[in-house]
Design an enzyme around this catalytic site. Structure first.
Site, PDB file in Angstrom:
ATOM      1  N   LYS A  34      48.847  37.933  31.616  1.00  0.00           N
ATOM      2  CA  LYS A  34      49.854  38.970  31.502  1.00  0.00           C
ATOM      3  C   LYS A  34      50.889  38.859  32.614  1.00  0.00           C
ATOM      4  O   LYS A  34      52.027  39.312  32.477  1.00  0.00           O
ATOM      5  CB  LYS A  34      49.187  40.352  31.617  1.00  0.00           C
ATOM      6  CG  LYS A  34      48.148  40.626  30.570  1.00  0.00           C
ATOM      7  CD  LYS A  34      47.451  41.956  30.892  1.00  0.00           C
ATOM      8  CE  LYS A  34      46.312  42.198  29.952  1.00  0.00           C
ATOM      9  NZ  LYS A  34      45.436  43.293  30.447  1.00  0.00           N
ATOM     10  N   GLY A  35      50.500  38.298  33.749  1.00  0.00           N
ATOM     11  CA  GLY A  35      51.274  38.423  34.982  1.00  0.00           C
ATOM     12  C   GLY A  35      52.720  37.978  34.938  1.00  0.00           C
ATOM     13  O   GLY A  35      53.553  38.506  35.656  1.00  0.00           O
ATOM     14  N   ASP A  91      53.297  33.776  37.049  1.00  0.00           N
ATOM     15  CA  ASP A  91      53.661  34.663  38.148  1.00  0.00           C
ATOM     16  C   ASP A  91      53.426  33.991  39.495  1.00  0.00           C
ATOM     17  O   ASP A  91      54.259  34.041  40.377  1.00  0.00           O
ATOM     18  CB  ASP A  91      52.914  36.012  38.054  1.00  0.00           C
ATOM     19  CG  ASP A  91      51.398  35.870  37.923  1.00  0.00           C
ATOM     20  OD1 ASP A  91      50.887  34.730  37.836  1.00  0.00           O
ATOM     21  OD2 ASP A  91      50.717  36.915  37.900  1.00  0.00           O
ATOM     22  N   ASP A  94      48.334  29.729  42.631  1.00  0.00           N
ATOM     23  CA  ASP A  94      47.395  30.062  43.700  1.00  0.00           C
ATOM     24  C   ASP A  94      46.433  28.880  43.859  1.00  0.00           C
ATOM     25  O   ASP A  94      46.789  27.890  44.495  1.00  0.00           O
ATOM     26  CB  ASP A  94      46.708  31.375  43.312  1.00  0.00           C
ATOM     27  CG  ASP A  94      45.828  31.962  44.396  1.00  0.00           C
ATOM     28  OD1 ASP A  94      46.225  31.946  45.561  1.00  0.00           O
ATOM     29  OD2 ASP A  94      44.740  32.455  44.072  1.00  0.00           O
ATOM     30  N   LYS A 122      51.626  29.863  46.546  1.00  0.00           N
ATOM     31  CA  LYS A 122      50.810  30.022  47.760  1.00  0.00           C
ATOM     32  C   LYS A 122      50.138  28.685  48.032  1.00  0.00           C
ATOM     33  O   LYS A 122      48.972  28.505  47.681  1.00  0.00           O
ATOM     34  CB  LYS A 122      49.692  31.039  47.482  1.00  0.00           C
ATOM     35  CG  LYS A 122      49.931  32.461  47.883  1.00  0.00           C
ATOM     36  CD  LYS A 122      48.599  33.207  47.741  1.00  0.00           C
ATOM     37  CE  LYS A 122      48.779  34.628  47.339  1.00  0.00           C
ATOM     38  NZ  LYS A 122      47.497  35.302  47.055  1.00  0.00           N
ATOM     39  N   ASP A 150      49.138  41.983  39.575  1.00  0.00           N
ATOM     40  CA  ASP A 150      48.255  43.146  39.579  1.00  0.00           C
ATOM     41  C   ASP A 150      47.140  43.051  40.597  1.00  0.00           C
ATOM     42  O   ASP A 150      46.834  41.978  41.134  1.00  0.00           O
ATOM     43  CB  ASP A 150      47.588  43.283  38.210  1.00  0.00           C
ATOM     44  CG  ASP A 150      46.525  42.205  37.979  1.00  0.00           C
ATOM     45  OD1 ASP A 150      46.870  41.004  38.093  1.00  0.00           O
ATOM     46  OD2 ASP A 150      45.355  42.549  37.733  1.00  0.00           O
ATOM     47  N   ARG A 156      51.462  46.297  38.184  1.00  0.00           N
ATOM     48  CA  ARG A 156      52.355  45.291  37.592  1.00  0.00           C
ATOM     49  C   ARG A 156      53.775  45.823  37.444  1.00  0.00           C
ATOM     50  O   ARG A 156      54.735  45.058  37.419  1.00  0.00           O
ATOM     51  CB  ARG A 156      51.863  44.884  36.198  1.00  0.00           C
ATOM     52  CG  ARG A 156      50.530  44.165  36.182  1.00  0.00           C
ATOM     53  CD  ARG A 156      50.300  43.544  34.806  1.00  0.00           C
ATOM     54  NE  ARG A 156      48.922  43.172  34.559  1.00  0.00           N
ATOM     55  CZ  ARG A 156      48.364  42.024  34.945  1.00  0.00           C
ATOM     56  NH1 ARG A 156      49.070  41.150  35.628  1.00  0.00           N
ATOM     57  NH2 ARG A 156      47.105  41.757  34.671  1.00  0.00           N
TER      58      ARG A 156
HETATM   59  P1  IMP Z   1      45.342  30.307  40.014  1.00  0.00           P
HETATM   60  O1  IMP Z   1      44.306  30.588  41.074  1.00  0.00           O
HETATM   61  O2  IMP Z   1      46.422  29.399  40.501  1.00  0.00           O
HETATM   62  O3  IMP Z   1      44.678  29.849  38.753  1.00  0.00           O
HETATM   63  O4  IMP Z   1      46.052  31.689  39.720  1.00  0.00           O
HETATM   64  C1  IMP Z   1      45.562  32.491  38.686  1.00  0.00           C
HETATM   65  C2  IMP Z   1      46.086  33.871  38.655  1.00  0.00           C
HETATM   66  O5  IMP Z   1      45.571  34.578  39.755  1.00  0.00           O
HETATM   67  C3  IMP Z   1      47.577  34.099  38.761  1.00  0.00           C
HETATM   68  O6  IMP Z   1      48.267  33.868  37.544  1.00  0.00           O
HETATM   69  C4  IMP Z   1      47.566  35.576  39.100  1.00  0.00           C
HETATM   70  O7  IMP Z   1      47.391  36.346  37.924  1.00  0.00           O
HETATM   71  C5  IMP Z   1      46.346  35.703  39.975  1.00  0.00           C
HETATM   72  N1  IMP Z   1      46.697  35.782  41.408  1.00  0.00           N
HETATM   73  C6  IMP Z   1      46.617  34.842  42.362  1.00  0.00           C
HETATM   74  N2  IMP Z   1      47.034  35.291  43.566  1.00  0.00           N
HETATM   75  C7  IMP Z   1      47.401  36.583  43.354  1.00  0.00           C
HETATM   76  C8  IMP Z   1      47.952  37.617  44.202  1.00  0.00           C
HETATM   77  O8  IMP Z   1      48.210  37.471  45.418  1.00  0.00           O
HETATM   78  N3  IMP Z   1      48.177  38.820  43.593  1.00  0.00           N
HETATM   79  C9  IMP Z   1      47.941  39.048  42.267  1.00  0.00           C
HETATM   80  N4  IMP Z   1      47.444  38.121  41.440  1.00  0.00           N
HETATM   81  C10 IMP Z   1      47.177  36.896  41.985  1.00  0.00           C
HETATM   82 MG    MG Z   2      46.391  38.411  37.374  1.00  0.00          MG
END
Ligand code: IMP
Ligand code: MG
Length: 173
Positions: A34-35, A91, A94, A122, A150, A156
């Site tokens: 959703k982000g 969004d 991470d 990040k 979120d 959000r």
């Molecule tokens: P990934 O760890 O790169 O797979 O990121 C997955 C998801 O984690 C992102 O699309 C966000 O929905 C969530 N996420 C990661 N870091 C944050 C944060 O600082 N705030 C809110 N959601 C986060």
């Molecule tokens: Mg999320």
């Protein structure tokens, strides 16, 4: 952390890079729910190219602020991306697990090429190798909410980006 004005200035910049990269080619923007719905909505309105818009849903089952296993909540229909140029929009980049998994899936489904555009990056948190082609803002390793992001499904709808710590959540029991 970022005001609404700062965010929109960053998106103007990001949209210009995307537009000059694709030239006059047509492509499909795939927003990861959703982000990314807020970011994708501001981004596509700054891209003058002929584009199509699509959505996929992936949940990374967070236990608080830590990421867990991935689950598809909205899967692309077969052939949707066959032969197409795809721009994945998320969004935040991470650990990299979400974008890496979605990218592999779309390539497997026959996308011609897949590039990625994220509102936030990040880099300190990366667990799998992944580099976004277009980045709005690079941030430190802090948990953030707002502008689509979120915590436990909340915040959000904030028009700005704020740092967040669960201990300070006013709705905490
Ligand atoms: P990934 O760890 O790169 O797979 O990121 C997955 C998801 O984690 C992102 O699309 C966000 O929905 C969530 N996420 C990661 N870091 C944050 C944060 O600082 N705030 C809110 N959601 C986060
Ligand atoms: Mg999320």
């Amino acid at each position: 952390m970022l005001s609404e004005e700062e965010i929109l200035a960053g998106i103007d910049r990001t949209a210009r890079s995307v537009t000059s990269f694709y030239g006059d080619e047509e492509f499909v923007v795939v927003s990861i729910l959703k982000g990314s719905f807020v970011f994708a909505s501001d981004l596509v309105r700054r891209i003058p190219n002929r584009i199509e818009l699509s959505f996929v849903g992936v949940s990374s089952y967070r236990d608080g602020t830590e990421s867990g296993p991935l689950e598809w909540t909205l899967f692309p229909t077969e052939d949707e991306f066959a032969g197409r140029r795809v721009l994945l929009v998320d969004d935040i980049l991470d650990t990299g697990r979400t974008l890496s998994a979605v990218r592999s899936e779309l390539l497997e489904q026959g996308a011609r090429d897949v590039h990625s555009c994220v509102f936030l990056d990040k880099p300190a948190r990366r667990a799998v190798e992944f580099r976004a082609d277009f980045v709005g803002f690079e941030i430190d390793d802090v948990y953030v909410v707002g502008y689509g992001l979120d915590w436990a499904g909340r915040y959000r709808n904030l028009p700005y980006l704020a740092t967040f710590s669960p201990e300070a959540d006013p709705s905490r029991p």
